[in-house]
Design a protein around this motif. Sequence first.
Motif, short mmCIF file in Angstrom:
data_model
loop_
_atom_site.label_atom_id
_atom_site.label_comp_id
_atom_site.label_asym_id
_atom_site.label_seq_id
_atom_site.Cartn_x
_atom_site.Cartn_y
_atom_site.Cartn_z
N VAL A 49 44.38 51.98 37.38
CA VAL A 49 43.84 52.31 36.06
C VAL A 49 42.69 51.38 35.69
O VAL A 49 41.65 51.80 35.16
N VAL A 50 42.86 50.09 35.99
CA VAL A 50 41.82 49.10 35.69
C VAL A 50 40.57 49.36 36.53
O VAL A 50 39.45 49.38 36.01
N LEU A 51 40.75 49.59 37.83
CA LEU A 51 39.61 49.87 38.71
C LEU A 51 38.88 51.14 38.26
O LEU A 51 37.64 51.20 38.29
N ASN A 52 39.64 52.14 37.84
CA ASN A 52 39.04 53.38 37.36
C ASN A 52 38.10 53.13 36.19
O ASN A 52 36.99 53.66 36.13
N SER A 53 38.52 52.29 35.25
CA SER A 53 37.68 52.00 34.08
C SER A 53 36.43 51.23 34.49
O SER A 53 35.35 51.43 33.92
N TRP A 54 36.56 50.33 35.47
CA TRP A 54 35.39 49.58 35.94
C TRP A 54 34.36 50.50 36.60
O TRP A 54 33.16 50.37 36.37
N LEU A 104 35.28 44.09 31.83
CA LEU A 104 34.26 44.33 32.86
C LEU A 104 33.73 45.75 32.84
O LEU A 104 32.62 46.01 33.32
N GLY A 105 34.52 46.70 32.31
CA GLY A 105 34.01 48.07 32.21
C GLY A 105 32.78 48.14 31.32
O GLY A 105 31.75 48.72 31.70
N SER A 141 34.35 44.36 41.58
CA SER A 141 35.47 45.19 41.11
C SER A 141 36.54 45.33 42.19
O SER A 141 37.74 45.21 41.91
N MET A 142 36.13 45.59 43.42
CA MET A 142 37.09 45.77 44.51
C MET A 142 37.82 44.47 44.83
O MET A 142 39.01 44.47 45.16
N SER A 143 37.12 43.35 44.74
CA SER A 143 37.77 42.05 45.01
C SER A 143 38.85 41.77 43.98
O SER A 143 39.97 41.36 44.33
N LEU A 144 38.52 41.98 42.72
CA LEU A 144 39.52 41.75 41.66
C LEU A 144 40.67 42.74 41.76
O LEU A 144 41.84 42.38 41.49
N PHE A 145 40.38 43.98 42.14
CA PHE A 145 41.42 44.99 42.32
C PHE A 145 42.44 44.54 43.36
O PHE A 145 43.66 44.64 43.15
N SER A 146 41.97 44.03 44.50
CA SER A 146 42.85 43.57 45.57
C SER A 146 43.74 42.42 45.10
O SER A 146 44.93 42.36 45.41
#
Length: 406
Positions: A120-125, A55-56, A77-82
């Motif tokens: 880390v994943v959210l940061n890349s997105w 997704l990034g 992105s925020m939904s998947l992060f949660s």
Amino acid sequence: MQAITLTFGRQGLSAIIQFLNVLVIAKFLGPEGNGVYSMALIASLTLGLFLNLGLGQANTYYIGRKEFSVSQVVSLSMSLFSIYVCILIAAVVFIGHWIVKLFDISYSYLWVLSVCVPVVVLNSWLLGVFQGKEDFSIYNVAMLLSPVSSFLITVFLVFLGVGEGVFYYFGWFLGNFISTVYLFFKISKSKSGVKEGGGGASYFVKALSYGWKAHCSNLCSYGMYRVDIYILSFFYGSAVVGVYSVAQQIIERFWMIAQAVSTVLFPRLTSLVGVDGGRSKVGLTALSAKWVFLSSVLCGILVYFLVTPFINTIFGPEFSKAALAVQILLPGMVFFNLSRIFASYTSSAGFVGYMAIVSCLCLMFSVGVNSVLTPVYGIEGAALATSISYVFSFFLGFFVFVKVSR
């Protein structure tokens, strides 16, 4: 050119800070402790890459083409992060004891990993958002915040005399967390003027249609980069990994030449459409490849002659084998830098599936070569196998570039 210069400067500063962090941790924890710490980082990055879903790159691609709004991208992105946070914490609670026994790690590392990986994943997105907008001032600050914060925490821990590697691992997580908070703050303050492209579900489908191919490519590429570490760890243990990881950290600073160019090049190529845009893409890619090659060769020559006295003086004689590993890896890194430039063109043209096939073939090749050389020759074998794999990756990537650019 200004964006490339600023990005290269940021990556140069980031490389110096990250190297200092590696130096301090390696000297303070020793080969064994540094090996455990390095494996924890690799485990986090590996799991994070699995959960990234590509997704990034999809965020960069669709925002660069102005097909979706920033708010739609961030909402998904925020939904998947949660969801990721809930799943990983539940995994630690219900099957943590099994994971601890299987991988011989402590619960403390596991708990940090459960919150670290989603961040880390959210940061890349979120970085993909600013890369797509070509807002490299915010992008570069965010990329600097993480290593600077981690290094300051490392220095503080050493000052306190903390000898447990998990605290340094937690410091690495905090660096990523601070960077992510900064990105989210900047997004909340910005007003994007891009075209709307449907609801969140619509973007999720489109992003996955592009992202899963990029995801496969990234997974295979990462596997090619790290298979040497896993095989070396299996046959020789964490102490040898601790020495080899120093070589790997040094050589990865070499990536910044191509990384700075490809970071700016990918969104720019994505925005070029039509016949004239196609011609501009090829010309811009060829020019970038020429300068990346020349820069890589010059830097490689300097590193080759300076790395042995540098490692012996800075890290000490117990890390001396890392110098030879760096010298063996250098030729492969020159070709690897070139392959990243051609990959930017192929992905920007929408042929990301081709790159997934190339990366898969390279991974299989790397596993085969490492399985033959690493068990027999140890650190030198791992370095040689990886260097050969990088050269193989270049030739496959260049073949695809020639085909799709016609």
